[in-house]
Scaffold this active site. Structure first.
Site, PDB file in Angstrom:
ATOM      1  N   ASP A 110      -3.492  -4.474   2.772  1.00 17.51           N
ATOM      2  CA  ASP A 110      -4.011  -4.757   4.111  1.00 17.51           C
ATOM      3  C   ASP A 110      -5.186  -5.719   4.013  1.00 17.51           C
ATOM      4  OD1 ASP A 110      -2.212  -2.919   5.078  1.00 17.51           O
ATOM      5  OD2 ASP A 110      -3.680  -1.283   5.182  1.00 17.51           O
TER       6      ASP A 110
HETATM    7  N1  URA Z   1      -1.843   1.654   1.824  1.00 13.03           N
HETATM    8  C1  URA Z   1      -2.590   1.249   2.878  1.00 13.03           C
HETATM    9  O1  URA Z   1      -2.779   1.983   3.825  1.00 13.03           O
HETATM   10  N2  URA Z   1      -3.108   0.007   2.818  1.00 13.03           N
HETATM   11  C2  URA Z   1      -2.947  -0.826   1.783  1.00 13.03           C
HETATM   12  O2  URA Z   1      -3.472  -1.953   1.798  1.00 13.03           O
HETATM   13  C3  URA Z   1      -2.166  -0.394   0.695  1.00 13.03           C
HETATM   14  C4  URA Z   1      -1.623   0.850   0.748  1.00 13.03           C
END
Ligand code: URA
Length: 239
Positions: A110
């Site tokens: 993310d």
């Molecule tokens: N899980 C999440 O919630 N975000 C990420 O960036 C990776 C795994």
């Protein structure tokens, strides 16, 4: 693998694709010692391509370990945000040792997640690492607020229902520390669904405030690696 000559030149020299075409037209390129002006000519690993008398070597496969900063997106390009590929382009010593084209991140973190991301031009390795059948482990460190359910470790191990959408595969949850309203968790997943860590933690009462990936397959994020830094690694370091 066969590639077009103009593409090979731009991938393995400082020339853009259109500059490579001009160089071809100007007779600056030889293929196996003969001048070649046709950009569409196929070249393979056994061919010798020279530009202005200098041999161009195929850059081959590269694997870059990035400690991704928050605020950067895991994409090759974007009209609004900086991408992890922009970071590669901004690091001359990395860029010099890479093919200019064909790099991409293996999977996604993310925008607000930090940590280990591999950037490569190896589509086969990427496909294998991301295949749901391969169950490649990804480990995260999450700093959370909220009151963690007492049975959280067991529920992760059994496979958590995420909303009413899916049941996650069994995952390993380790409580690093927990006190009133805060906890630090380590989570090992073998799949990679959208916001998966955040959503699984939410199901057990913990809201993720900070998330960092610390391992992907065998490859661990070195503890002393500054955020934003990149290093070359080998495929065998990952799988
Ligand atoms: N899980 C999440 O919630 N975000 C990420 O960036 C990776 C795994």
């Amino acid at each position: 693998m066969a590639d077009r000559l103009d593409k090979f030149i731009s991938a393995n020299s400082s020339l853009t694709r259109s500059e490579a075409k001009s160089a071809l037209a100007a007779g600056r390129v030889t293929l196996n010692s003969s001048v070649c002006k046709k950009g569409e000519t196929k070249v393979t690993d056994s061919d010798t391509v020279m530009l202005d008398g200098n041999t161009l070597k195929a850059a081959g496969m590269v694997y870059i370990l990035l400690n991704k900063p928050a605020g950067v997106i895991s994409a090759t390009e974007d009209t609004r945000d900086r991408t992890v590929l922009d970071l590669v382009k901004e690091a001359p010593w990395i860029r010099e040792k890479c093919p200019k084209n064909g790099l991409f991140p293996i999977g996604r973190l993310d925008k607000d997640t930090e940590g280990l991301l591999v950037i490569t031009n190896d589509g086969v390795l990427s496909h294998n690492l991301l295949s749901p059948k391969k169950h490649v482990e990804k480990e995260y460190l999450a700093v959370c607020t909220g009151c963690l359910a007492k049975d959280a470790v067991q529920r992760f191990a059994e496979g958590i229902e995420v909303g009413c959408e899916y049941k996650a595969l069994p995952a390993k949850l380790t409580v690093v520390s927990a006190d009133d309203g805060n906890c630090t968790l380590k989570i090992v997943l073998t799949e990679g669904r959208f916001h998966q860590v955040k959503r699984m933690c939410h199901e057990v009462g913990a809201e993720v405030e900070y998330l960092k990936r610390i391992r992907f397959g065998k490859l661990e994020l070195p503890e002393d690696m500054p955020v934003g830094e990149m290093r070359f690694v080998k495929a065998e370091d990952i799988v």
